[in-house]
Motif scaffolding. Structure first.
Motif, mmCIF file in Angstrom:
data_model
loop_
_atom_site.group_PDB
_atom_site.id
_atom_site.type_symbol
_atom_site.label_atom_id
_atom_site.label_comp_id
_atom_site.label_asym_id
_atom_site.label_seq_id
_atom_site.Cartn_x
_atom_site.Cartn_y
_atom_site.Cartn_z
ATOM 1 N N SER A 1 -35.348 28.309 4.815
ATOM 2 C CA SER A 1 -34.543 28.294 6.205
ATOM 3 C C SER A 1 -33.326 27.388 6.241
ATOM 4 C CB SER A 1 -35.571 27.456 7.208
ATOM 5 O OG SER A 1 -36.731 28.235 7.341
ATOM 6 N N ASP A 2 -32.442 27.651 6.926
ATOM 7 C CA ASP A 2 -31.022 26.946 6.913
ATOM 8 C C ASP A 2 -31.306 25.461 7.436
ATOM 9 O OD1 ASP A 2 -29.101 29.179 6.100
ATOM 10 O OD2 ASP A 2 -29.924 29.978 7.946
ATOM 11 N N LEU A 3 -32.207 25.189 8.506
ATOM 12 C CA LEU A 3 -32.413 24.025 9.052
ATOM 13 C C LEU A 3 -33.815 23.697 8.909
ATOM 14 C CD1 LEU A 3 -30.567 22.286 12.018
ATOM 15 C CD2 LEU A 3 -33.303 22.688 12.134
ATOM 16 N N LEU A 4 -34.320 22.637 8.903
ATOM 17 C CA LEU A 4 -35.491 22.035 9.019
ATOM 18 C C LEU A 4 -35.680 20.997 9.847
ATOM 19 C CD1 LEU A 4 -38.674 21.896 7.795
ATOM 20 C CD2 LEU A 4 -37.857 20.386 6.028
ATOM 21 N N LYS A 5 -36.667 21.089 10.821
ATOM 22 C CA LYS A 5 -36.916 19.892 11.856
ATOM 23 C C LYS A 5 -37.960 19.318 10.922
ATOM 24 C CE LYS A 5 -40.028 18.691 14.182
ATOM 25 N NZ LYS A 5 -41.001 17.738 13.707
ATOM 26 N N VAL A 6 -37.871 18.112 10.126
ATOM 27 C CA VAL A 6 -38.751 17.676 9.330
ATOM 28 C C VAL A 6 -40.120 17.339 10.000
ATOM 29 C CG1 VAL A 6 -39.236 15.417 7.947
ATOM 30 C CG2 VAL A 6 -37.117 16.455 7.856
ATOM 31 N N ALA A 7 -41.544 17.331 9.589
ATOM 32 C CA ALA A 7 -42.599 17.365 9.889
ATOM 33 C C ALA A 7 -42.991 15.606 10.216
ATOM 34 C CB ALA A 7 -43.796 17.830 9.080
ATOM 35 N N HIS A 8 -43.390 15.586 11.397
ATOM 36 C CA HIS A 8 -43.998 14.003 11.710
ATOM 37 C C HIS A 8 -43.242 12.847 11.647
ATOM 38 C CE1 HIS A 8 -48.159 11.830 11.767
ATOM 39 N NE2 HIS A 8 -47.445 11.447 12.568
ATOM 40 N N HIS A 9 -41.993 12.891 12.162
ATOM 41 C CA HIS A 9 -41.107 12.024 12.169
ATOM 42 C C HIS A 9 -40.665 11.705 10.729
ATOM 43 C CE1 HIS A 9 -42.286 12.268 16.351
ATOM 44 N NE2 HIS A 9 -43.508 11.939 16.035
ATOM 45 N N GLY A 10 -40.789 12.375 9.884
ATOM 46 C CA GLY A 10 -40.514 11.865 8.361
ATOM 47 C C GLY A 10 -41.518 11.033 7.664
ATOM 48 N N SER A 11 -42.995 11.182 8.315
ATOM 49 C CA SER A 11 -44.106 10.727 7.736
ATOM 50 C C SER A 11 -44.366 10.868 6.257
ATOM 51 C CB SER A 11 -45.377 10.727 8.701
ATOM 52 O OG SER A 11 -46.364 10.372 8.007
ATOM 53 N N GLY A 12 -44.654 9.597 5.619
ATOM 54 C CA GLY A 12 -45.004 9.873 4.420
ATOM 55 C C GLY A 12 -46.190 10.751 4.219
ATOM 56 N N ASP A 13 -47.022 11.176 5.096
ATOM 57 C CA ASP A 13 -48.235 11.977 5.215
ATOM 58 C C ASP A 13 -47.593 13.655 5.239
ATOM 59 O OD1 ASP A 13 -50.059 9.941 5.324
ATOM 60 O OD2 ASP A 13 -50.160 9.986 7.463
ATOM 61 N N SER A 14 -46.336 13.937 5.471
ATOM 62 C CA SER A 14 -46.063 15.299 5.243
ATOM 63 C C SER A 14 -44.889 15.472 4.214
ATOM 64 C CB SER A 14 -45.487 15.612 6.693
ATOM 65 O OG SER A 14 -44.309 14.720 7.277
ATOM 66 N N SER A 15 -44.224 16.588 4.244
ATOM 67 C CA SER A 15 -43.000 16.717 3.555
ATOM 68 C C SER A 15 -43.229 16.726 2.166
ATOM 69 C CB SER A 15 -41.582 15.952 4.056
ATOM 70 O OG SER A 15 -41.716 16.145 5.437
ATOM 71 N N GLN B 1 -28.259 34.768 14.793
ATOM 72 C CA GLN B 1 -27.005 34.940 14.183
ATOM 73 C C GLN B 1 -27.142 34.720 12.844
ATOM 74 O OE1 GLN B 1 -24.458 36.688 15.948
ATOM 75 N NE2 GLN B 1 -25.799 36.332 17.913
ATOM 76 N N GLY B 2 -28.079 35.295 12.115
ATOM 77 C CA GLY B 2 -28.319 34.967 10.494
ATOM 78 C C GLY B 2 -28.457 33.654 10.267
ATOM 79 N N ILE B 3 -28.910 32.631 11.195
ATOM 80 C CA ILE B 3 -29.285 31.350 10.890
ATOM 81 C C ILE B 3 -30.617 31.147 11.146
ATOM 82 C CG2 ILE B 3 -29.296 28.762 11.579
ATOM 83 C CD1 ILE B 3 -26.593 29.901 10.107
ATOM 84 N N THR B 4 -31.591 30.392 10.092
ATOM 85 C CA THR B 4 -32.811 30.351 10.064
ATOM 86 C C THR B 4 -33.330 28.896 10.372
ATOM 87 O OG1 THR B 4 -33.320 32.101 8.972
ATOM 88 C CG2 THR B 4 -35.083 30.724 9.219
ATOM 89 N N MET B 5 -34.121 28.617 11.373
ATOM 90 C CA MET B 5 -34.473 27.223 11.750
ATOM 91 C C MET B 5 -35.842 27.110 11.725
ATOM 92 S SD MET B 5 -31.860 26.159 14.740
ATOM 93 C CE MET B 5 -30.292 27.346 15.056
ATOM 94 N N LEU B 6 -36.518 26.194 10.964
ATOM 95 C CA LEU B 6 -37.851 25.906 10.960
ATOM 96 C C LEU B 6 -38.452 24.684 11.497
ATOM 97 C CD1 LEU B 6 -40.644 26.970 9.740
ATOM 98 C CD2 LEU B 6 -40.288 25.752 7.619
ATOM 99 N N PHE B 7 -39.358 24.870 12.727
ATOM 100 C CA PHE B 7 -39.693 23.702 13.314
ATOM 101 C C PHE B 7 -41.294 23.381 13.275
ATOM 102 C CE2 PHE B 7 -36.567 25.873 15.775
ATOM 103 C CZ PHE B 7 -35.451 24.770 15.790
ATOM 104 N N THR B 8 -41.495 22.220 12.733
ATOM 105 C CA THR B 8 -42.806 21.996 11.796
ATOM 106 C C THR B 8 -43.731 21.107 12.741
ATOM 107 O OG1 THR B 8 -41.794 20.323 10.556
ATOM 108 C CG2 THR B 8 -41.935 22.285 9.514
ATOM 109 N N GLY B 9 -43.384 20.430 13.698
ATOM 110 C CA GLY B 9 -44.270 19.875 14.533
ATOM 111 C C GLY B 9 -44.544 18.411 13.846
ATOM 112 N N ASP B 10 -45.915 17.931 13.839
ATOM 113 C CA ASP B 10 -46.272 16.844 13.318
ATOM 114 C C ASP B 10 -47.341 17.337 12.157
ATOM 115 O OD1 ASP B 10 -44.825 15.197 14.908
ATOM 116 O OD2 ASP B 10 -46.624 14.595 16.020
ATOM 117 N N ILE B 11 -47.315 18.474 11.435
ATOM 118 C CA ILE B 11 -48.175 18.799 10.508
ATOM 119 C C ILE B 11 -48.107 17.769 9.223
ATOM 120 C CG2 ILE B 11 -48.136 21.254 11.147
ATOM 121 C CD1 ILE B 11 -46.250 21.712 8.773
#
Length: 155
Positions: free
Chosen positions: A76-90, A49-59
């Protein structure tokens, strides 16, 4: 039971004209060994419906850089932040490219890893993304209406 190894470019048509696109891994992981299984995470983008969600796993940051080298519009409108918000990502470049209005961090309360990292939270704030965290809110539900409005919050 059949096994399937998704790779970048795979697209799946879902009910109600939703689509799910695989953006990582770049090649089949069948039979491959890896030093970091997190970097074999499947990254997908859901469009509905015109909304974009990005799911990044644990990259990790390495995979984020590799993704940025692809000719993809990452917004993307929504981001599932990678690796639980670890400092090794994002990394900042990745968050800036995605430019999410909303970010969801799947993280346990009082986790022993100290996730999410302050740097990641600062990066998301700098990008103007509204952050929802499991450790603060519990379950987080994303609802998208048929007219393309997204509502994020607890059940």
């Amino acid at each position: 039971i059949a096994e399937y190894y998704p790779v970048m470019g795979n697209k799946f048509k879902l009910p109600d004209d939703a689509t799910l696109e695989v953006l990582h891994p770049f090649e089949s992981m069948f039979g491959q060994k890896t030093d970091d299984p997190n970097d074999t995470s499947i990254v997908t983008r859901l469009r509905y419906q015109g909304i974009t969600m990005l799911f990044t796993g644990d990259i990790s940051q390495e995979v984020e850089r590799a993704l940025l080298s692809q000719k993809v519009d990452w917004r993307s409108d929504l981001l599932k932040v990678a690796h639980h918000g670890s400092g090794d990502s994002s990394i900042e470049e990745f968050i800036r490219a995605v430019s999410p209005a909303v970010s969801v961090i799947q993280v346990g309360e009082d986790n022993s890893y100290g996730h999410p990292a302050k740097r990641v939270l600062d990066t998301l704030e700098k990008a103007g993304s509204r952050v929802f965290r499991n450790d603060e809110l519990g379950d987080i539900v994303v609802r998208v209406s048929l007219d393309g409005k997204m509502v994020v919050g607890d059940p």
